[in-house]
Design an enzyme around this catalytic site. Structure first.
Site, PDB file in Angstrom:
ATOM      1  N   ASP A  44       8.905  -2.859  -1.602  1.00 17.56           N
ATOM      2  CA  ASP A  44       8.053  -2.973  -2.789  1.00 17.56           C
ATOM      3  C   ASP A  44       7.521  -1.598  -3.202  1.00 17.56           C
ATOM      4  O   ASP A  44       6.798  -1.478  -4.187  1.00 17.56           O
ATOM      5  CB  ASP A  44       6.936  -4.003  -2.590  1.00 17.56           C
ATOM      6  CG  ASP A  44       6.008  -3.658  -1.449  1.00 17.56           C
ATOM      7  OD1 ASP A  44       6.223  -2.640  -0.756  1.00 17.56           O
ATOM      8  OD2 ASP A  44       5.035  -4.427  -1.236  1.00 17.56           O
ATOM      9  N   SER A  45       7.936  -0.544  -2.467  1.00 18.00           N
ATOM     10  CA  SER A  45       7.679   0.832  -2.925  1.00 18.00           C
ATOM     11  C   SER A  45       8.321   1.041  -4.301  1.00 18.00           C
ATOM     12  O   SER A  45       7.992   2.000  -4.996  1.00 18.00           O
ATOM     13  CB  SER A  45       8.244   1.853  -1.931  1.00 18.00           C
ATOM     14  OG  SER A  45       9.591   1.561  -1.615  1.00 18.00           O
ATOM     15  N   ASP A  83      11.418  -6.959   0.811  1.00 17.60           N
ATOM     16  CA  ASP A  83       9.964  -7.036   0.990  1.00 17.60           C
ATOM     17  C   ASP A  83       9.394  -8.251   0.281  1.00 17.60           C
ATOM     18  O   ASP A  83       9.688  -8.481  -0.908  1.00 17.60           O
ATOM     19  CB  ASP A  83       9.304  -5.792   0.372  1.00 17.60           C
ATOM     20  CG  ASP A  83       8.855  -4.790   1.405  1.00 17.60           C
ATOM     21  OD1 ASP A  83       8.767  -5.133   2.600  1.00 17.60           O
ATOM     22  OD2 ASP A  83       8.597  -3.635   1.013  1.00 17.60           O
ATOM     23  N   LYS A 113      10.542  -8.821   4.943  1.00 14.00           N
ATOM     24  CA  LYS A 113       9.509  -8.039   5.635  1.00 14.00           C
ATOM     25  C   LYS A 113       8.153  -8.393   5.053  1.00 14.00           C
ATOM     26  O   LYS A 113       8.025  -8.587   3.845  1.00 14.00           O
ATOM     27  CB  LYS A 113       9.777  -6.540   5.468  1.00 14.00           C
ATOM     28  CG  LYS A 113       8.697  -5.649   6.090  1.00 14.00           C
ATOM     29  CD  LYS A 113       9.131  -4.206   6.222  1.00 14.00           C
ATOM     30  CE  LYS A 113       9.006  -3.379   4.968  1.00 14.00           C
ATOM     31  NZ  LYS A 113       7.652  -3.320   4.380  1.00 14.00           N
ATOM     32  N   GLU A 115       3.715  -7.505   5.608  1.00 12.37           N
ATOM     33  CA  GLU A 115       2.768  -6.540   6.179  1.00 12.37           C
ATOM     34  C   GLU A 115       1.598  -7.244   6.852  1.00 12.37           C
ATOM     35  O   GLU A 115       1.052  -8.196   6.301  1.00 12.37           O
ATOM     36  CB  GLU A 115       2.217  -5.647   5.053  1.00 12.37           C
ATOM     37  CG  GLU A 115       3.280  -4.829   4.351  1.00 12.37           C
ATOM     38  CD  GLU A 115       2.718  -3.914   3.269  1.00 12.37           C
ATOM     39  OE1 GLU A 115       1.476  -3.821   3.123  1.00 12.37           O
ATOM     40  OE2 GLU A 115       3.525  -3.283   2.565  1.00 12.37           O
ATOM     41  N   GLU A 182       4.160   2.331  10.153  1.00 15.62           N
ATOM     42  CA  GLU A 182       3.973   3.360   9.126  1.00 15.62           C
ATOM     43  C   GLU A 182       2.647   4.082   9.365  1.00 15.62           C
ATOM     44  O   GLU A 182       1.603   3.445   9.577  1.00 15.62           O
ATOM     45  CB  GLU A 182       3.976   2.704   7.730  1.00 15.62           C
ATOM     46  CG  GLU A 182       3.738   3.716   6.615  1.00 15.62           C
ATOM     47  CD  GLU A 182       4.010   3.159   5.214  1.00 15.62           C
ATOM     48  OE1 GLU A 182       4.435   1.985   5.090  1.00 15.62           O
ATOM     49  OE2 GLU A 182       3.795   3.919   4.249  1.00 15.62           O
TER      50      GLU A 182
HETATM   51  O1  KIV Z   1       8.183  -0.616   0.496  1.00 18.67           O
HETATM   52  C1  KIV Z   1       8.654   0.229   1.264  1.00 18.67           C
HETATM   53  O2  KIV Z   1       9.464   1.082   0.889  1.00 18.67           O
HETATM   54  C2  KIV Z   1       8.231   0.189   2.664  1.00 18.67           C
HETATM   55  C3  KIV Z   1       8.593   1.372   3.510  1.00 18.67           C
HETATM   56  C4  KIV Z   1       7.744   2.530   3.170  1.00 18.67           C
HETATM   57  C5  KIV Z   1       8.535   1.041   4.970  1.00 18.67           C
HETATM   58  O3  KIV Z   1       7.628  -0.737   3.083  1.00 18.67           O
END
Ligand code: KIV
Length: 243
Positions: A44-45, A83, A113, A115, A182
């Site tokens: 989600d970056s 994500d 994934k 968090e 992270e």
């Molecule tokens: O969203 C993302 O790119 C991430 C990485 C920084 C681990 O969660």
């Protein structure tokens, strides 16, 4: 055939590090596949590097699915991790499970994934029981940026370090097949890597993790303003693009 969770774990067991990069479209997916990455994270970056937001919070599940599908079309061997964006799993467990199913069915990823720590163990157990492989994400968790008060290294003092260890064990116990760390001190990440049976994947967490993940646009130097200590830039593409 894409790499499976078992193959990734076996790779770590035979002392080979895991290589993971983020990717958001089909063209880059094709390129990173040629570079033999083990895993692609559709992170989600993308809210920051693609959409230009200040943080990842505005990203929606539909947007994640759109990018996951593009990456899936552009690659055929790396394991794809999608994500779950902010708000897609923090409400009811039933909704979170439905959203994880959508990411797999519509986004064509092999795992999801999320968090956070021990608070998500009931959800992770439900997902893994239902056949959804889960990657955990601890330490600096960007979806909690407002709670954390900024993008800061986590686990610096004894109390927070001990909490991180407890969370790591809880995620492993709940069924996560790998955990991203992270922004965690290198010594702590090394200790946790020794302690866990599942692979650890670091970003700003030192060299001792079982694998490393970087944001693709950062590692190819597309953003000249972003220069954290942990970031190795393999190219300075912003110069070429500007030229
Ligand atoms: O969203 C993302 O790119 C991430 C990485 C920084 C681990 O969660």
């Amino acid at each position: 055939m894409r790499k499976t969770t078992k193959q990734l774990q076996m790779q770590v067991a035979s002392n080979q590090k895991l290589v993971m990069v983020t990717c958001y479209d089909a063209t880059f997916a094709r390129l990173v596949e040629k570079a033999d990455v083990d895993m692609i994270l559709i992170g989600d970056s993308l809210g920051m590097v693609i959409q230009g937001h200040e943080h990842t919070i505005p990203v929606t599940l539909d947007e994640m699915i759109y990018h996951c599908r593009a990456v899936a079309r552009g690659s055929s061997t790396p394991h794809l991790v999608g994500d779950l964006p902010f708000g897609s799993y923090q409400g009811s467990t039933d909704t979170a499970v439905e959203n994880a199913f959508r990411l797999m069915k519509e986004g064509n990823v092999q795992s999801v994934k999320l968090e956070g720590g021990a608070q998500w163990t009931p959800l992770i157990k439900r997902l893994t029981t239902a056949g959804v492989p889960v990657v955990g994400h601890l330490g600096l968790t960007p979806q909690s940026v407002h709670q954390l008060g900024g993008y800061r290294i986590q686990g610096r003092d004894e109390e927070t370090a001990s909490q991180l260890k407890k969370d790591a064990l809880a995620l492993q116990e709940a069924g996560c097949f790998a955990i991203v760390f992270e922004g965690v001190p290198a010594t702590l990440a090394a200790e946790i890597t020794q302690m866990l049976a599942v692979p650890t994947i670091g970003i700003g967490a030192g060299a001792a993790c079982d694998g490393q993940v970087l944001v693709l646009y950062d590692l190819i130097g597309l953003d000249e303003r972003f220069n954290p200590k942990f970031l190795k830039k393999y190219a300075q593409l912003h110069e070429n693009v500007v030229d």
